[in-house]
Design an enzyme around this catalytic site. Structure first.
Site, PDB file in Angstrom:
ATOM      1  CG  ASP A  36      -2.029   1.038   1.114  1.00 57.07           C
ATOM      2  OD1 ASP A  36      -2.486   1.278  -0.018  1.00 57.07           O
ATOM      3  OD2 ASP A  36      -2.442   1.576   2.142  1.00 57.07           O
ATOM      4  CG  HIS A  90      -4.455  11.044   2.587  1.00 57.06           C
ATOM      5  ND1 HIS A  90      -5.454  11.034   3.533  1.00 57.06           N
ATOM      6  CD2 HIS A  90      -3.588  10.049   2.941  1.00 57.06           C
ATOM      7  CE1 HIS A  90      -5.214  10.072   4.422  1.00 57.06           C
ATOM      8  NE2 HIS A  90      -4.101   9.463   4.084  1.00 57.06           N
ATOM      9  CD  GLU A 139      -6.285   4.451   4.890  1.00 59.70           C
ATOM     10  OE1 GLU A 139      -5.707   5.064   5.800  1.00 59.70           O
ATOM     11  OE2 GLU A 139      -5.703   3.644   4.123  1.00 59.70           O
ATOM     12  CD  GLU A 144      -5.526   2.840  -0.077  1.00 62.50           C
ATOM     13  OE1 GLU A 144      -4.774   2.236  -0.887  1.00 62.50           O
ATOM     14  OE2 GLU A 144      -5.312   2.865   1.148  1.00 62.50           O
ATOM     15  CG  ASP A 178      -5.479  -0.494   3.309  1.00 58.49           C
ATOM     16  OD1 ASP A 178      -5.625  -1.714   3.482  1.00 58.49           O
ATOM     17  OD2 ASP A 178      -4.452   0.115   3.665  1.00 58.49           O
ATOM     18  NE  ARG A 185      -7.579   6.778   9.689  1.00 57.85           N
ATOM     19  CZ  ARG A 185      -6.901   6.781   8.550  1.00 57.85           C
ATOM     20  NH1 ARG A 185      -5.604   6.576   8.536  1.00 57.85           N
ATOM     21  NH2 ARG A 185      -7.530   6.977   7.403  1.00 57.85           N
ATOM     22  CD  GLN A 210      -1.939   4.260  10.790  1.00 57.06           C
ATOM     23  OE1 GLN A 210      -3.084   3.966  10.425  1.00 57.06           O
ATOM     24  NE2 GLN A 210      -1.104   4.907  10.001  1.00 57.06           N
ATOM     25  CE  LYS A 241      -3.579   1.238   6.415  1.00 54.63           C
ATOM     26  NZ  LYS A 241      -4.560   2.229   5.941  1.00 54.63           N
ATOM     27  CB  THR A 292      -7.144  -4.665   2.031  1.00 53.42           C
ATOM     28  OG1 THR A 292      -6.193  -4.203   2.993  1.00 53.42           O
ATOM     29  CG2 THR A 292      -7.120  -3.750   0.820  1.00 53.42           C
ATOM     30  CD  GLU A 297      -7.654  13.269   4.124  1.00 47.75           C
ATOM     31  OE1 GLU A 297      -7.208  14.234   3.474  1.00 47.75           O
ATOM     32  OE2 GLU A 297      -7.860  12.150   3.612  1.00 47.75           O
TER      33      GLU A 297
END
Length: 419
Positions: A124, A131, A198, A200, A232, A236, A239, A252, A256, A364
């Site tokens: 990834d 971003h 996410e 993607e 994905d 948070r 992480q 993560k 996915t 975000e």
């Protein structure tokens, strides 16, 4: 054009013809299919219309797309041209054969889709400048938003291919170590509280390269088979605690999700945007592109809570917002001599535009929890995902009277395992 009637808002136009792997209740074998309008073409049913070489190496007995991916561009081109001929309005081989049409063209509602490839490795990236700038601003401040290396190379990390799943697979909220408060220094073991999607796109690698022999920019396009939508999923708070010093790990690897149909780069060729060379700074020579590999693909994310009657869109982004292109990602990945293989999957990283409605993740959209995200007129709000939320990613490139689309990439958030 095709003899099949296709709505101009269908993702699966005659100009598209994406590949997937499917089965049916009457025939549970996994085999290659091509989406067109409301149907799936069973390639095995029309294999006699392909060349003997392609029939033997890429169709017969194939339960994934890996053999086709590994066959290379000349075969990809011939395969697509054969499909265009079979499905075209001027060819009688399928059009005028009622028996063959009945066995080869299966209603899309009657098929079960499967992962399109045997994914050996998954990487990834983190290649949207908007971003990366937004996340860096949240955690390091505006003056230090981008790390010193970001404008010089496509930043990435190795993910888990074992937890890449097909659209429609539920994703369980993970357990892990998190800090219980902003001032805490000792973690607790608990369900993730800041669960996120996410937005993607991912691409599948074609023939690949021998170990020790990097892929050069001039050859990179011939190594990219096609694109899928990707979510994905990201924990948070897990992480934040774990990522120093080696980057994401458990936050993560929990899942996915990818869409089932692989859209070829040939189908997307009309949507390449004008070339805008990077000049500040200019990439090192091995990463320099002399023509464009940026695509105009509209992307959408919607959320449907358990109490909501319909999904509400929270993000409208575009693949054109990538700073580093798929070619540059692939070239950089292999520059050490790392051997890429057919069916390897590379993710773009979260794709965000400049406007508030173009942001590609809840981190975000809620700006690190400081604002609420309204889900349309449903009365529901979010900062991060709740149990029971369905996340639906869609995307298409818009042509004149047709679309080249990807279908859906969906997943429902399930509650965490009980402690």
């Amino acid at each position: 054009m095709s003899f099949i009637d296709i709505n101009e808002e269908s993702d699966f136009s005659y100009q598209n013809l994406p590949y997937g792997i499917f089965s049916t209740e009457s025939d549970p074998s996994h085999r290659i299919g091509v989406a067109i309008g409301d149907f799936v073409l069973d390639v095995s049913a029309v294999k006699h219309l392909f060349s003997p070489e392609i029939r033997a190496t890429c169709i017969e007995g194939q339960t994934t797309l890996n053999a086709l991916m590994g066959a290379g561009r000349p075969v990809w081109t011939e395969f697509r041209k054969t499909l265009q001929k079979i499905l075209g309005k001027d060819d009688a081989s399928l059009r005028d054969n009622a028996g063959l049409r009945a066995s080869a063209l299966i209603p899309a509602t009657d098929v079960t889709m499967h992962l399109p490839a045997r994914i050996g490795d998954y990487t990834d990236f983190y290649s949207s400048r908007n971003h990366a700038t937004n996340v860096g601003t949240m955690f390091r401040g505006k003056d230090n938003a981008l790390q010193p290396n970001w404008l010089h190379l496509p930043v990435g990390y190795h993910g888990r291919s074992s937890s890449v799943v097909l659209s429609g697979t539920p994703i369980k909220r993970p357990l892990g170590q998190i800090l219980p408060s902003p001032t805490a220094t000792t973690p607790v073991f608990a369900p993730c509280k800041l669960f996120d999607f996410e937005l993607e796109m991912g691409f599948f690698v074609g023939p690949g390269n021998e170990m020790g022999e990097p892929i050069e920019m001039k050859d990179a396009a011939d190594q990219i088979f096609g694109l899928v939508l990707m979510n994905d999923w990201s924990a948070r708070d897990i992480q934040k605690w774990e990522y120093v010093p080696l980057g994401p790990f458990n936050a993560k690897n929990l899942g996915t999700t990818i869409s089932p149909w692989v859209v070829t780069m040939d189908a997307l060729a009309p949507f390449i945007l004008p070339h805008e060379p990077k000049v500040d700074p200019e990439p090192l020579p091995y990463l320099k592109e002399n023509d464009s590999y940026q695509y105009d693909i509209n992307l959408f994310v919607a959320i449907k809570g358990e109490e909501m009657s319909k999904a509400e869109t929270v993000s409208r982004s575009n693949f054109k917002y990538m700073y580093w292109s798929p070619r540059q990602q692939l070239v950089h990945h292999s520059v050490t001599g790392c051997n890429m293989q057919p069916g390897d999957l590379l993710g773009s990283g979260t794709i965000s535009g400049k406007e508030d409605n173009e942001l590609g993740c809840m981190l975000e959209l809620c700006w690190k929890g400081t604002r609420e995200v309204k889900l349309g007129e449903s009365g529901e709000i979010r900062k991060f995902l709740k149990d029971g939320d369905d996340v639906i990613i869609t995307g298409y490139a818009q042509g004149m009277g047709y679309r080249v689309g990807f279908g859906e990439c969906t997943g429902k958030v399930l509650p965490a395992n009980k402690l």
